[in-house]
Design a protein around this motif. Sequence first.
Motif, PDB file in Angstrom:
ATOM      1  N   LEU A  50      -6.740   2.594  -8.582  1.00  0.00           N
ATOM      2  CA  LEU A  50      -6.251   1.377  -7.934  1.00  0.00           C
ATOM      3  C   LEU A  50      -5.158   1.686  -6.910  1.00  0.00           C
ATOM      4  O   LEU A  50      -4.662   0.787  -6.230  1.00  0.00           O
ATOM      5  CB  LEU A  50      -5.710   0.417  -9.010  1.00  0.00           C
ATOM      6  CG  LEU A  50      -5.703  -1.067  -8.699  1.00  0.00           C
ATOM      7  CD1 LEU A  50      -7.105  -1.553  -8.352  1.00  0.00           C
ATOM      8  CD2 LEU A  50      -5.150  -1.863  -9.876  1.00  0.00           C
ATOM      9  N   GLY A  51      -4.760   2.963  -6.813  1.00  0.00           N
ATOM     10  CA  GLY A  51      -3.771   3.372  -5.827  1.00  0.00           C
ATOM     11  C   GLY A  51      -2.341   3.358  -6.314  1.00  0.00           C
ATOM     12  O   GLY A  51      -1.416   3.619  -5.537  1.00  0.00           O
ATOM     13  N   HIS A  61      -0.815  13.377   2.502  1.00  0.00           N
ATOM     14  CA  HIS A  61      -1.143  14.034   1.229  1.00  0.00           C
ATOM     15  C   HIS A  61      -2.017  13.135   0.350  1.00  0.00           C
ATOM     16  O   HIS A  61      -2.042  13.303  -0.882  1.00  0.00           O
ATOM     17  CB  HIS A  61       0.140  14.406   0.484  1.00  0.00           C
ATOM     18  CG  HIS A  61       1.020  15.370   1.222  1.00  0.00           C
ATOM     19  ND1 HIS A  61       0.582  16.630   1.610  1.00  0.00           N
ATOM     20  CD2 HIS A  61       2.291  15.255   1.688  1.00  0.00           C
ATOM     21  CE1 HIS A  61       1.553  17.254   2.264  1.00  0.00           C
ATOM     22  NE2 HIS A  61       2.593  16.445   2.334  1.00  0.00           N
ATOM     23  N   GLY A  62      -2.690  12.199   0.958  1.00  0.00           N
ATOM     24  CA  GLY A  62      -3.616  11.360   0.200  1.00  0.00           C
ATOM     25  C   GLY A  62      -2.997  10.117  -0.388  1.00  0.00           C
ATOM     26  O   GLY A  62      -3.657   9.387  -1.137  1.00  0.00           O
ATOM     27  N   GLY A  63      -1.730   9.868  -0.057  1.00  0.00           N
ATOM     28  CA  GLY A  63      -1.071   8.684  -0.587  1.00  0.00           C
ATOM     29  C   GLY A  63      -1.255   7.481   0.303  1.00  0.00           C
ATOM     30  O   GLY A  63      -1.980   7.521   1.309  1.00  0.00           O
ATOM     31  N   VAL A  64      -0.584   6.397  -0.073  1.00  0.00           N
ATOM     32  CA  VAL A  64      -0.678   5.177   0.730  1.00  0.00           C
ATOM     33  C   VAL A  64       0.633   4.876   1.454  1.00  0.00           C
ATOM     34  O   VAL A  64       0.693   3.933   2.233  1.00  0.00           O
ATOM     35  CB  VAL A  64      -1.075   3.975  -0.151  1.00  0.00           C
ATOM     36  CG1 VAL A  64      -2.430   4.185  -0.773  1.00  0.00           C
ATOM     37  CG2 VAL A  64      -0.027   3.703  -1.233  1.00  0.00           C
ATOM     38  N   GLY A  65       1.677   5.681   1.193  1.00  0.00           N
ATOM     39  CA  GLY A  65       2.950   5.477   1.889  1.00  0.00           C
ATOM     40  C   GLY A  65       3.494   4.068   1.716  1.00  0.00           C
ATOM     41  O   GLY A  65       3.926   3.438   2.669  1.00  0.00           O
ATOM     42  N   THR A  67       5.828   0.792   0.431  1.00  0.00           N
ATOM     43  CA  THR A  67       7.242   0.458   0.582  1.00  0.00           C
ATOM     44  C   THR A  67       7.873   0.264  -0.796  1.00  0.00           C
ATOM     45  O   THR A  67       7.167   0.113  -1.807  1.00  0.00           O
ATOM     46  CB  THR A  67       7.389  -0.844   1.377  1.00  0.00           C
ATOM     47  OG1 THR A  67       6.852  -1.921   0.577  1.00  0.00           O
ATOM     48  CG2 THR A  67       6.641  -0.776   2.703  1.00  0.00           C
ATOM     49  N   PRO A  68       9.217   0.204  -0.855  1.00  0.00           N
ATOM     50  CA  PRO A  68       9.859  -0.118  -2.139  1.00  0.00           C
ATOM     51  C   PRO A  68       9.419  -1.468  -2.695  1.00  0.00           C
ATOM     52  O   PRO A  68       9.392  -1.652  -3.917  1.00  0.00           O
ATOM     53  CB  PRO A  68      11.353  -0.105  -1.782  1.00  0.00           C
ATOM     54  CG  PRO A  68      11.461   0.873  -0.662  1.00  0.00           C
ATOM     55  CD  PRO A  68      10.210   0.656   0.151  1.00  0.00           C
ATOM     56  N   VAL A  69       9.072  -2.412  -1.818  1.00  0.00           N
ATOM     57  CA  VAL A  69       8.578  -3.705  -2.321  1.00  0.00           C
ATOM     58  C   VAL A  69       7.237  -3.509  -3.035  1.00  0.00           C
ATOM     59  O   VAL A  69       6.997  -4.088  -4.107  1.00  0.00           O
ATOM     60  CB  VAL A  69       8.448  -4.733  -1.176  1.00  0.00           C
ATOM     61  CG1 VAL A  69       7.888  -6.048  -1.717  1.00  0.00           C
ATOM     62  CG2 VAL A  69       9.804  -4.976  -0.519  1.00  0.00           C
ATOM     63  N   ASP A  70       6.361  -2.698  -2.454  1.00  0.00           N
ATOM     64  CA  ASP A  70       5.096  -2.392  -3.134  1.00  0.00           C
ATOM     65  C   ASP A  70       5.369  -1.771  -4.510  1.00  0.00           C
ATOM     66  O   ASP A  70       4.674  -2.054  -5.488  1.00  0.00           O
ATOM     67  CB  ASP A  70       4.261  -1.412  -2.297  1.00  0.00           C
ATOM     68  CG  ASP A  70       3.898  -1.984  -0.932  1.00  0.00           C
ATOM     69  OD1 ASP A  70       3.700  -3.202  -0.844  1.00  0.00           O
ATOM     70  OD2 ASP A  70       3.815  -1.198   0.031  1.00  0.00           O
ATOM     71  N   LEU A  71       6.403  -0.936  -4.536  1.00  0.00           N
ATOM     72  CA  LEU A  71       6.744  -0.246  -5.781  1.00  0.00           C
ATOM     73  C   LEU A  71       7.152  -1.248  -6.868  1.00  0.00           C
ATOM     74  O   LEU A  71       6.684  -1.165  -8.011  1.00  0.00           O
ATOM     75  CB  LEU A  71       7.884   0.736  -5.507  1.00  0.00           C
ATOM     76  CG  LEU A  71       8.124   1.830  -6.535  1.00  0.00           C
ATOM     77  CD1 LEU A  71       6.983   2.835  -6.518  1.00  0.00           C
ATOM     78  CD2 LEU A  71       9.450   2.536  -6.258  1.00  0.00           C
ATOM     79  N   ILE A  72       8.016  -2.210  -6.507  1.00  0.00           N
ATOM     80  CA  ILE A  72       8.474  -3.132  -7.566  1.00  0.00           C
ATOM     81  C   ILE A  72       7.359  -4.092  -7.980  1.00  0.00           C
ATOM     82  O   ILE A  72       7.340  -4.550  -9.123  1.00  0.00           O
ATOM     83  CB  ILE A  72       9.736  -3.907  -7.144  1.00  0.00           C
ATOM     84  CG1 ILE A  72       9.464  -4.839  -5.961  1.00  0.00           C
ATOM     85  CG2 ILE A  72      10.887  -2.952  -6.849  1.00  0.00           C
ATOM     86  CD1 ILE A  72      10.577  -5.844  -5.724  1.00  0.00           C
ATOM     87  N   ILE A  91       5.591   8.126 -10.463  1.00  0.00           N
ATOM     88  CA  ILE A  91       5.162   7.243  -9.383  1.00  0.00           C
ATOM     89  C   ILE A  91       6.306   6.876  -8.445  1.00  0.00           C
ATOM     90  O   ILE A  91       6.114   6.783  -7.233  1.00  0.00           O
ATOM     91  CB  ILE A  91       4.515   5.976  -9.978  1.00  0.00           C
ATOM     92  CG1 ILE A  91       3.313   6.359 -10.845  1.00  0.00           C
ATOM     93  CG2 ILE A  91       4.100   5.000  -8.886  1.00  0.00           C
ATOM     94  CD1 ILE A  91       2.757   5.223 -11.684  1.00  0.00           C
ATOM     95  N   ALA A  92       7.516   6.689  -9.010  1.00  0.00           N
ATOM     96  CA  ALA A  92       8.632   6.244  -8.181  1.00  0.00           C
ATOM     97  C   ALA A  92       9.456   7.406  -7.629  1.00  0.00           C
ATOM     98  O   ALA A  92       9.762   7.445  -6.439  1.00  0.00           O
ATOM     99  CB  ALA A  92       9.528   5.299  -8.985  1.00  0.00           C
TER     100      ALA A  92
END
Length: 317
Positions: A50-51, A61-65, A67-72, A91-92
Amino acid sequence: MKFRLSAEQRAFAEALDALLGAADVPGVNRSWAAKRPESGLKLWKQLAELGVTALGVPEEHGGVGGTPVDLIVAFERLGYHGVPGPVIESIAAAPALLTDGSLLSALAAGDAVVTFASAPDTPYALDADVATDVFVVGDALARAEIGRALQSVDPSRHLFEVTAGADAQPLVPEKRAEALDLASLACAAELLGCGERMLADTVAYLGQRRQFGRVIGEYQALKHAAADVRVALDFARPLLLGAAREPSARAISAAKVATSDAAQLAARTGLQLHGAIGYTLECDLSLWLLRVRALVGCWGTPSVHRARVLESLMRGR
């Protein structure tokens, strides 16, 4: 400041709820606590698809880059469903610490599980027995040698003493600070998710438990107790979102303090309104009671973060 999530972020949260709601995460949590990590690692791969594990990894490197908002957004749902494992570390924080491109790619794909210790705030490595890569973070980043296992208040958190190996790589202080701040921010989001879950479970319990011929949720005193938790969580949420949009040290510390207080209130109230059954291992509420107890002290205790807010205010920044 905009305090609303985008349509994509809301859809991401809904997708996580759909995945985790169908995965019997409380059962996964209990298996993880019993040192049977197979179902937890399977869930990890589903999160990767699911990413989620790629959120902080750069796109090259295959990530989605993300934002911190996506993280929370992700960590609130992980906390709500009680996902076990070194999610904050992998992950964080890890994407901000690591420079090894192959390891970052493995992290994004869900093939690597990273954990680390960083004294004094996080002196022990979480789930070092399951992680594929274990580090010690200080003035340098070093592969860790795993030592004695320790007992956490939350049985699903397996802590280990670790010592730095000989292959230490220099670590820029700003890079370490960024990683630890992202870990604190993710921990704050996870605490908010835990608080929301305990409130939801408690309200559901109040609506079905009967005493003296009445559903106990009809009693005004119990409604007020639940409403106090609702208010605390609603006051903490904008601090968390504000810290994610403008991630200064002061904003992140304020968010960690507010979500810790709100989650602890949700835990105390949930236990009080459930009664003694609330802390039995058979009751799912106990999983979040113990998780909150552990997370409040992780990535900086409330006193550490209050001191950081005070220092920032005194310096006028």
